[in-house]
Motif scaffolding. Structure first.
Motif, PDB file in Angstrom:
ATOM      1  N   VAL A  31      38.183  19.963 124.413  1.00 44.67           N
ATOM      2  CA  VAL A  31      38.974  20.299 125.604  1.00 44.67           C
ATOM      3  C   VAL A  31      40.405  19.743 125.533  1.00 44.67           C
ATOM      4  CG1 VAL A  31      37.030  20.512 127.174  1.00 44.67           C
ATOM      5  CG2 VAL A  31      37.975  18.258 126.700  1.00 44.67           C
TER       6      VAL A  31
ATOM      7  N   GLY B  22      35.547  22.327 115.770  1.00 49.00           N
ATOM      8  CA  GLY B  22      34.957  21.032 115.421  1.00 49.00           C
ATOM      9  C   GLY B  22      33.890  21.182 114.350  1.00 49.00           C
TER      10      GLY B  22
ATOM     11  N   ALA C  62      38.300  18.185 119.183  1.00 52.27           N
ATOM     12  CA  ALA C  62      38.202  19.625 118.891  1.00 52.27           C
ATOM     13  C   ALA C  62      37.457  20.332 120.018  1.00 52.27           C
ATOM     14  CB  ALA C  62      37.480  19.840 117.557  1.00 52.27           C
TER      15      ALA C  62
ATOM     16  N   ASP D 124      29.398  16.707 122.012  1.00 51.11           N
ATOM     17  CA  ASP D 124      29.472  18.042 122.587  1.00 51.11           C
ATOM     18  C   ASP D 124      29.382  17.871 124.099  1.00 51.11           C
ATOM     19  OD1 ASP D 124      26.818  17.627 123.185  1.00 51.11           O
ATOM     20  OD2 ASP D 124      26.034  19.147 121.817  1.00 51.11           O
ATOM     21  N   ILE D 125      29.178  18.958 124.810  1.00 49.71           N
ATOM     22  CA  ILE D 125      29.203  18.899 126.278  1.00 49.71           C
ATOM     23  C   ILE D 125      28.085  17.997 126.831  1.00 49.71           C
ATOM     24  CG2 ILE D 125      27.771  20.990 126.558  1.00 49.71           C
ATOM     25  CD1 ILE D 125      30.710  20.943 128.693  1.00 49.71           C
TER      26      ILE D 125
ATOM     27  N   ASN E  33      46.031  23.041 114.131  1.00 48.08           N
ATOM     28  CA  ASN E  33      45.036  24.098 114.387  1.00 48.08           C
ATOM     29  C   ASN E  33      45.613  25.505 114.242  1.00 48.08           C
ATOM     30  OD1 ASN E  33      46.255  24.921 116.813  1.00 48.08           O
ATOM     31  ND2 ASN E  33      44.991  23.583 118.069  1.00 48.08           N
TER      32      ASN E  33
ATOM     33  N   GLN F 136      35.159  15.344 118.495  1.00 53.57           N
ATOM     34  CA  GLN F 136      34.733  15.799 119.826  1.00 53.57           C
ATOM     35  C   GLN F 136      34.695  17.322 119.816  1.00 53.57           C
ATOM     36  OE1 GLN F 136      37.391  16.004 123.180  1.00 53.57           O
ATOM     37  NE2 GLN F 136      35.854  15.238 124.603  1.00 53.57           N
TER      38      GLN F 136
ATOM     39  N   GLY G 247      31.959  23.137 118.209  1.00 57.35           N
ATOM     40  CA  GLY G 247      32.009  24.601 118.278  1.00 57.35           C
ATOM     41  C   GLY G 247      32.705  25.137 117.045  1.00 57.35           C
TER      42      GLY G 247
ATOM     43  N   LEU H 126      38.749  28.660 123.309  1.00 59.86           N
ATOM     44  CA  LEU H 126      37.754  27.816 123.980  1.00 59.86           C
ATOM     45  C   LEU H 126      36.853  28.625 124.928  1.00 59.86           C
ATOM     46  CD1 LEU H 126      37.036  24.729 124.546  1.00 59.86           C
ATOM     47  CD2 LEU H 126      38.465  25.005 126.551  1.00 59.86           C
TER      48      LEU H 126
ATOM     49  N   THR I 197      43.829  29.447 111.977  1.00 58.40           N
ATOM     50  CA  THR I 197      43.045  30.635 112.368  1.00 58.40           C
ATOM     51  C   THR I 197      43.980  31.800 112.653  1.00 58.40           C
ATOM     52  OG1 THR I 197      41.590  29.125 113.576  1.00 58.40           O
ATOM     53  CG2 THR I 197      41.201  31.474 113.888  1.00 58.40           C
TER      54      THR I 197
ATOM     55  N   GLU J 174      39.436  35.033 120.181  1.00 58.79           N
ATOM     56  CA  GLU J 174      38.643  33.970 120.815  1.00 58.79           C
ATOM     57  C   GLU J 174      39.435  32.671 120.964  1.00 58.79           C
ATOM     58  OE1 GLU J 174      36.129  31.264 118.700  1.00 58.79           O
ATOM     59  OE2 GLU J 174      36.182  32.545 116.940  1.00 58.79           O
TER      60      GLU J 174
HETATM   61  N1  LIG Z   1      38.585  28.954 118.021  1.00 54.88           N
HETATM   62  C1  LIG Z   1      39.772  28.988 117.471  1.00 54.88           C
HETATM   63  O1  LIG Z   1      40.039  29.826 116.614  1.00 54.88           O
HETATM   64  C2  LIG Z   1      40.828  27.994 117.873  1.00 54.88           C
HETATM   65  C3  LIG Z   1      42.051  28.019 117.215  1.00 54.88           C
HETATM   66  C4  LIG Z   1      43.027  27.070 117.549  1.00 54.88           C
HETATM   67  C5  LIG Z   1      42.742  26.128 118.527  1.00 54.88           C
HETATM   68  N2  LIG Z   1      41.530  26.137 119.166  1.00 54.88           N
HETATM   69  C6  LIG Z   1      41.304  25.098 120.179  1.00 54.88           C
HETATM   70  O2  LIG Z   1      40.226  24.273 119.760  1.00 54.88           O
HETATM   71  C7  LIG Z   1      39.498  23.817 120.905  1.00 54.88           C
HETATM   72  C8  LIG Z   1      38.040  24.180 120.740  1.00 54.88           C
HETATM   73  O3  LIG Z   1      37.923  25.580 120.628  1.00 54.88           O
HETATM   74  P1  LIG Z   1      36.618  26.256 120.010  1.00 54.88           P
HETATM   75  O4  LIG Z   1      36.948  27.704 119.834  1.00 54.88           O
HETATM   76  O5  LIG Z   1      36.130  25.458 118.869  1.00 54.88           O
HETATM   77  O6  LIG Z   1      35.636  26.103 121.233  1.00 54.88           O
HETATM   78  P2  LIG Z   1      34.044  26.378 121.272  1.00 54.88           P
HETATM   79  O7  LIG Z   1      33.778  26.941 122.616  1.00 54.88           O
HETATM   80  O8  LIG Z   1      33.597  27.109 120.060  1.00 54.88           O
HETATM   81  O9  LIG Z   1      33.422  24.885 121.168  1.00 54.88           O
HETATM   82  C9  LIG Z   1      33.722  23.911 122.097  1.00 54.88           C
HETATM   83  C10 LIG Z   1      32.922  22.658 121.767  1.00 54.88           C
HETATM   84  O10 LIG Z   1      33.364  21.610 122.623  1.00 54.88           O
HETATM   85  C11 LIG Z   1      32.261  21.055 123.310  1.00 54.88           C
HETATM   86  N3  LIG Z   1      32.711  20.610 124.623  1.00 54.88           N
HETATM   87  C12 LIG Z   1      33.112  21.372 125.674  1.00 54.88           C
HETATM   88  N4  LIG Z   1      33.446  20.575 126.705  1.00 54.88           N
HETATM   89  C13 LIG Z   1      33.275  19.312 126.297  1.00 54.88           C
HETATM   90  C14 LIG Z   1      33.445  18.047 126.893  1.00 54.88           C
HETATM   91  N5  LIG Z   1      33.893  17.940 128.140  1.00 54.88           N
HETATM   92  N6  LIG Z   1      33.176  16.939 126.169  1.00 54.88           N
HETATM   93  C15 LIG Z   1      32.721  17.046 124.890  1.00 54.88           C
HETATM   94  N7  LIG Z   1      32.544  18.209 124.273  1.00 54.88           N
HETATM   95  C16 LIG Z   1      32.816  19.324 124.964  1.00 54.88           C
HETATM   96  C17 LIG Z   1      31.230  22.162 123.379  1.00 54.88           C
HETATM   97  O11 LIG Z   1      29.919  21.647 123.595  1.00 54.88           O
HETATM   98  C18 LIG Z   1      31.421  22.789 121.991  1.00 54.88           C
HETATM   99  O12 LIG Z   1      30.732  22.021 121.030  1.00 54.88           O
HETATM  100  C19 LIG Z   1      40.204  24.418 122.105  1.00 54.88           C
HETATM  101  O13 LIG Z   1      41.153  23.510 122.595  1.00 54.88           O
HETATM  102  C20 LIG Z   1      40.886  25.637 121.544  1.00 54.88           C
HETATM  103  O14 LIG Z   1      42.026  26.000 122.298  1.00 54.88           O
HETATM  104  C21 LIG Z   1      40.579  27.044 118.855  1.00 54.88           C
END
Ligand SMILES: NC(=O)c1ccc[n+]([C@@H]2O[C@H](COP(=O)([O-])OP(=O)(O)OC[C@H]3O[C@@H](n4cnc5c(N)ncnc54)[C@H](O)[C@@H]3O)[C@@H](O)[C@H]2O)c1
Length: 392
Positions: free
Chosen positions: A274, A199, A272, A218-219, A321, A193, A196, A111, A324, A109
């Motif tokens: 975009v 964050g 955390a 969040d969004i 990050n 920020q 998900g 974003l 994971t 998984e």
């Molecule tokens: N999930 C992972 O294991 C992981 C690991 C390393 C890096 N990342 C990075 O962390 C970031 C977040 O990933 P995730 O898996 O937590 O995503 P997610 O989809 O679980 O959550 C995303 C969050 O961001 C919010 N969001 C989306 N667009 C937004 C906007 N324009 N303004 C404000 N909030 C907004 C959403 O409402 C949600 O709360 C990404 O850049 C991803 O590449 C994720």
């Protein structure tokens, strides 16, 4: 940036939507990197993320560990994950890139996608697993796969372990920076920020370490409370996309515009969500002392220069990050057992050591932490290339 090993663009025959796969580098024939789904995702973005994965893998290389780093890769699909038909598009993408997932690209998984969704779509696309390319590298595949499956079944206070380790690593990065600067955790203010996977977990771990989360975005916008938000209540009120149900807010919580988290009076900012969230214009509003990059590429390079010039320290995504990804491999290769205690302890120890090393190097070289992390990677990649072949 030197060219990646391989990059491809897929065009969906039904919708015309595009998806991308970039393999930056292989180690022993295999690469690692998540799959994201977002409207506007580009090949260039995926290529940069794939390079970042090469760095994250290299940074966690310890010769005494069982886990040997893989190469870096990334997938991306240009579509809003909430759009009708997004799941079917994901399945068609995975069918198209199936030979790569079978042979050289392990994914999960990122974003816009949850691991459950990736697993379900991978199975529908005829894959054994989204990480099956690594199986030939395991000594005892059956035991290793059982250990990882057991780890994925662990929940801690309502959240899966796989969704917590990343944020545990982000929080430990922030705590290491505070400790080095002699700033007390108790009462230090944080704004996040994105609530998900990343964050949400980061907010939980920082709150439990004694910090006060004063804003989350969040969004739908920012939720703020200078006296501190009830983080666990907000976590429990999220939907599958990380959007908080506003009916869970307390009377003194305030709803503010989307970018208000930047200037909520926090000392620690955790983007955390975009990529490209902090640019040369909005960086002016930041009064925090640290920016901890939980998201990938949330701070644009020109913005970082300006921030750094006025004493704001950015801890870079490739370090912050990285937990994971590393946790999947620590668990699968057998550096840790399936339990939460081992996962959190190993994550904390590894992340603290890595952040300490990076900050010490930055101090010594007179550079930013990002430049220091890149310098550490530049030292490690030739060592990895010398010890392990590109192809198996
Ligand atoms: N999930 C992972 O294991 C992981 C690991 C390393 C890096 N990342 C990075 O962390 C970031 C977040 O990933 P995730 O898996 O937590 O995503 P997610 O989809 O679980 O959550 C995303 C969050 O961001 C919010 N969001 C989306 N667009 C937004 C906007 N324009 N303004 C404000 N909030 C907004 C959403 O409402 C949600 O709360 C990404 O850049 C991803 O590449 C994720």
């Amino acid at each position: 940036m030197t060219a990646p090993l391989m990059s491809l663009t897929w065009t969906d025959h039904l919708t015309g939507r595009q998806g991308y796969l970039v393999v930056d580098r292989l180690v022993r024939g295999v690469s690692s990197g998540g799959l994201r789904m977002r409207a506007g995702c580009t090949l260039d973005e995926v290529a940069q993320l794939a390079r970042g994965m090469t760095m994250k893998e290299a940074l966690h290389y310890t010769p005494e560990g069982r886990y040997i780093p893989l190469g870096g890769a990334k997938g991306g699909i240009d579509c809003d994950p909430r759009e009708p038909g997004a799941y079917e598009l994901l399945v068609r993408y995975l069918r198209a890139v199936r030979p790569y997932v079978e042979s050289l690209w392990t994914t999960g998984e990122d974003l816009g996608l949850s691991q459950d969704l990736v697993d379900r779509a991978a199975s529908e696309a005829g894959l054994v697993s989204s990480i099956q390319a690594v199986y030939p590298l395991l000594d005892d595949e059956v035991t290793a796969r059982r250990r990882l499956a057991d780890a994925f079944a662990v929940e801690v206070d309502g959240i899966g372990l796989d969704e917590l380790v990343g944020g545990c690593g982000v929080a430990e990065s922030a705590l290491t920076a505070l400790d080095r600067a002699g700033v007390a955790c108790a009462g230090a203010r944080v704004a996040v920020q994105g609530l998900g996977t990343m964050g949400g977990a980061t907010a939980r771990f920082l709150t439990r370490a004694g910090l006060t989360v004063v804003a989350v975005a969040d969004i739908k916008g920012t939720i703020a409370n200078p006296a501190g938000l009830d983080v666990e209540a907000l976590l429990a009120a999220r939907d599958a996309h990380g959007t908080v149900d506003r009916s869970a807010l307390r009377p003194d919580d305030r709803e503010l515009p989307g970018d208000a988290w930047l200037s909520a009076g926090a000392q620690v900012l955790v983007p955390a969500a975009v990529s490209y969230a902090i640019d040369t214009t909005n960086q002016e509003r930041i009064t925090a002392r640290w920016i901890i990059e939980a998201a990938n590429m949330p701070v644009l390079p020109e913005a970082e220069e300006l921030l750094s010039a006025r004493g704001v320290t950015v801890l870079p995504d490739v370090v912050v990050n990285s937990a994971t990804n590393a946790w999947w491999w620590w668990t699968l290769f057998g550096d840790i057992d399936a339990g939460a205690d081992a996962a959190f302890a190993h994550t904390r120890r590894s992340m603290r050591a890595l952040v300490e090393q990076m900050l010490a190097r930055a101090e010594r070289d007179g550079t930013t932490p990002r430049a220091a992390a890149h310098a550490i990677v530049a030292d490690r990649l030739p060592v990895i290339a010398e010890r392990f072949a590109w192809y198996r």
